[in-house]
Scaffold this motif. Structure first.
Motif, PDB file in Angstrom:
ATOM      1  N   PHE A 146      -8.165 -53.216  32.700  1.00 45.28           N
ATOM      2  CA  PHE A 146      -9.404 -52.769  31.273  1.00 45.28           C
ATOM      3  C   PHE A 146     -10.630 -53.061  31.468  1.00 45.28           C
ATOM      4  O   PHE A 146     -11.271 -52.400  31.500  1.00 45.28           O
ATOM      5  CB  PHE A 146      -8.497 -53.381  29.915  1.00 45.28           C
ATOM      6  N   ASN A 159     -17.166 -59.860  28.211  1.00 48.34           N
ATOM      7  CA  ASN A 159     -16.543 -59.552  27.493  1.00 48.34           C
ATOM      8  C   ASN A 159     -15.034 -60.516  27.157  1.00 48.34           C
ATOM      9  O   ASN A 159     -14.446 -60.746  26.768  1.00 48.34           O
ATOM     10  CB  ASN A 159     -15.270 -58.080  27.789  1.00 48.34           C
ATOM     11  N   LEU A 224     -22.749 -56.273  25.663  1.00 48.92           N
ATOM     12  CA  LEU A 224     -21.557 -55.142  26.092  1.00 48.92           C
ATOM     13  C   LEU A 224     -21.683 -54.336  25.468  1.00 48.92           C
ATOM     14  O   LEU A 224     -21.675 -52.630  25.644  1.00 48.92           O
ATOM     15  CB  LEU A 224     -20.346 -55.291  25.297  1.00 48.92           C
ATOM     16  N   ASN A 225     -22.871 -53.947  24.299  1.00 53.01           N
ATOM     17  CA  ASN A 225     -23.253 -52.699  23.825  1.00 53.01           C
ATOM     18  C   ASN A 225     -24.390 -52.648  24.695  1.00 53.01           C
ATOM     19  O   ASN A 225     -24.435 -51.083  24.150  1.00 53.01           O
ATOM     20  CB  ASN A 225     -23.664 -52.832  22.378  1.00 53.01           C
TER      21      ASN A 225
ATOM     22  N   MET B  64      -7.821 -48.539  22.976  1.00 50.73           N
ATOM     23  CA  MET B  64      -7.634 -49.612  23.181  1.00 50.73           C
ATOM     24  C   MET B  64      -9.116 -50.219  22.932  1.00 50.73           C
ATOM     25  O   MET B  64      -9.680 -48.990  22.535  1.00 50.73           O
ATOM     26  CB  MET B  64      -7.944 -49.743  24.660  1.00 50.73           C
ATOM     27  N   GLN B  65      -9.831 -50.633  22.016  1.00 50.47           N
ATOM     28  CA  GLN B  65     -11.209 -50.501  22.020  1.00 50.47           C
ATOM     29  C   GLN B  65     -11.471 -52.308  22.617  1.00 50.47           C
ATOM     30  O   GLN B  65     -11.192 -53.916  22.821  1.00 50.47           O
ATOM     31  CB  GLN B  65     -11.754 -51.880  20.560  1.00 50.47           C
ATOM     32  N   ASP B  66     -13.134 -51.890  22.580  1.00 45.13           N
ATOM     33  CA  ASP B  66     -13.515 -53.214  23.542  1.00 45.13           C
ATOM     34  C   ASP B  66     -14.443 -54.383  22.942  1.00 45.13           C
ATOM     35  O   ASP B  66     -13.851 -53.533  21.335  1.00 45.13           O
ATOM     36  CB  ASP B  66     -14.252 -53.081  24.692  1.00 45.13           C
ATOM     37  N   SER B  68     -17.001 -54.495  21.677  1.00 48.77           N
ATOM     38  CA  SER B  68     -18.187 -53.606  20.943  1.00 48.77           C
ATOM     39  C   SER B  68     -17.613 -52.550  20.303  1.00 48.77           C
ATOM     40  O   SER B  68     -18.912 -51.875  19.376  1.00 48.77           O
ATOM     41  CB  SER B  68     -19.055 -53.120  21.875  1.00 48.77           C
ATOM     42  N   LYS B  70     -15.828 -49.559  21.129  1.00 45.86           N
ATOM     43  CA  LYS B  70     -15.534 -48.703  21.904  1.00 45.86           C
ATOM     44  C   LYS B  70     -14.313 -48.315  21.638  1.00 45.86           C
ATOM     45  O   LYS B  70     -13.922 -49.000  22.433  1.00 45.86           O
ATOM     46  CB  LYS B  70     -16.549 -48.275  23.225  1.00 45.86           C
ATOM     47  N   ILE B  72     -11.101 -46.446  24.177  1.00 47.36           N
ATOM     48  CA  ILE B  72     -10.383 -45.953  25.130  1.00 47.36           C
ATOM     49  C   ILE B  72      -8.976 -45.726  24.796  1.00 47.36           C
ATOM     50  O   ILE B  72      -7.915 -46.279  24.246  1.00 47.36           O
ATOM     51  CB  ILE B  72     -10.370 -46.829  25.778  1.00 47.36           C
TER      52      ILE B  72
END
Lengths: 228, 228
Positions: A146, A159, A224-225, B64-66, B68, B70, B72
């Motif tokens: 990930f 992250n 991150l953004n 999954m989300q990071d 921010s 996003k 995936i």
């Protein structure tokens, strides 16, 4: 019984076993020991994997080569360590890495698949330990994967720090050494140190050794953004 | 017994079980069923994971989300599929993804950890299937991770084709659809198609649908060695 067996009490597979229990288990099953000198290839990648390996004494490194011959060090193992527990029962059963002894004399304990299965059925503690061990490995791989889907090293570190912040609050200790962390991010250690310094310079974090204080969550989220 | 149970014979965990055996097993253990409408969140990432989930009917997606936000998409699952078998016994036992129902009514069978452990101890076939299932998952993750450590998409594809060449000879069929392959390489499908075309243009391979013929091993090895 070989006194090295007692080291197993410290391994993930025999966690919670007393000396008496280890003696009981190892007097009733088949196993053997192998000792390898420094630099010796213990198992090669792609060889048939039909025995569980436990590093009882010394150390070893796991390496991989791509098709062009470039060697990538996957992991350094210190005794006691369990090797390839997850691959032992997979469909293709190929040993996933080149395993090389990295000490004067690294000693391995070997157990057949049949013995491992018998232990699983007769020893609930062992079964739970084995499933936990494999589960933790897959967790680590999934986390790492990930991480690599994130763009830059700076984003990966941001992250990761935000994740630790979420579970530990504003101040915490890193759960890995800088070296292990660099490996986890798939980058060289100096590159990681540079990014740590950058985050300190912009006032996102403060560090002292392994200790980290999050100064600005907003700055980390912005990395991150918006950074590419 | 719910007739959906019979679908389990096709799942990785109950492979090799006859209808009679499935009836015997499921008349002696506790389990429950849950049905979810399209788009409904079945499990959220990070929630405590203490039951084995088997998708018995319909389909679902793992996302999954990071940090921010996003999203995936990790995987699309079709019944019958086993979910999170590896994480169920890991130390932190967090569900690793957001799981969302992706059909009119996706039905899951749920079994507690205790039930899974009992099955492991009483049913050797189940134990072997579970360990194989987890082992195969970890294999896939490790392969994917190794792939991502390679530089460019072209190098990843060259490495992958050389691996298939080594095990299958000069002509073979790809073992995944182009879509699954793009996902495996962590790239978008059009990018992968472009690289396939490049390899054809330089005379390294010829393709027809899923069929690939290796024209020049040397050209593929050169890509691995020299292109950055």
């Amino acid at each position: 019984m070989n006194p090295l067996i007692l080291n197993l009490g410290e391994s993930s597979l025999f966690k919670g076993y007393t000396i008496g229990e280890l003696e009981r288990v190892f007097s009733s099953i088949h196993y053997r020991m192998e000792k390898y000198p420094l630099g010796c290839l213990v198992r090669s990648r792609g060889s048939v994997h039909d025995e569980l390996l436990i590093l009882l004494d010394g150390s070893a490194v796991a390496e991989m080569q791509d098709q062009s011959g470039k060697v990538i060090r996957v992991e350094r193992l210190e005794a006691p360590s369990v090797l390839g527990s997850a691959f032992l029962f997979s469909s293709d059963r190929e040993f996933p890495v080149d395993l090389v002894a990295d000490d004067r004399g690294s000693t391995f304990l070997l157990m057949s698949r049949e013995t491992v299965l018998r232990l699983c059925r007769n020893e609930e503690k062992f079964l739970l330990n084995l499933l936990r061990d494999i589960g933790d490995r897959i967790n680590l791989l999934a986390d790492k994967l990930f991480m690599l889907t994130l763009g830059t090293i700076k984003q990966r570190l941001a992250n990761y720090l935000l994740k630790l912040h979420r579970s530990n609050g504003r101040c915490f200790e890193l759960d890995m050494s800088r070296e292990a962390l660099a490996d986890f991010f798939g980058v060289a250690r100096p590159s990681l140190s540079r990014v740590f310094s950058e985050l300190v310079d912009i006032g996102a974090i403060a560090t002292r050794g392994r200790k980290v204080e999050i100064i600005s969550v907003e700055k980390l989220v912005n990395i991150l953004n918006f950074e590419r």
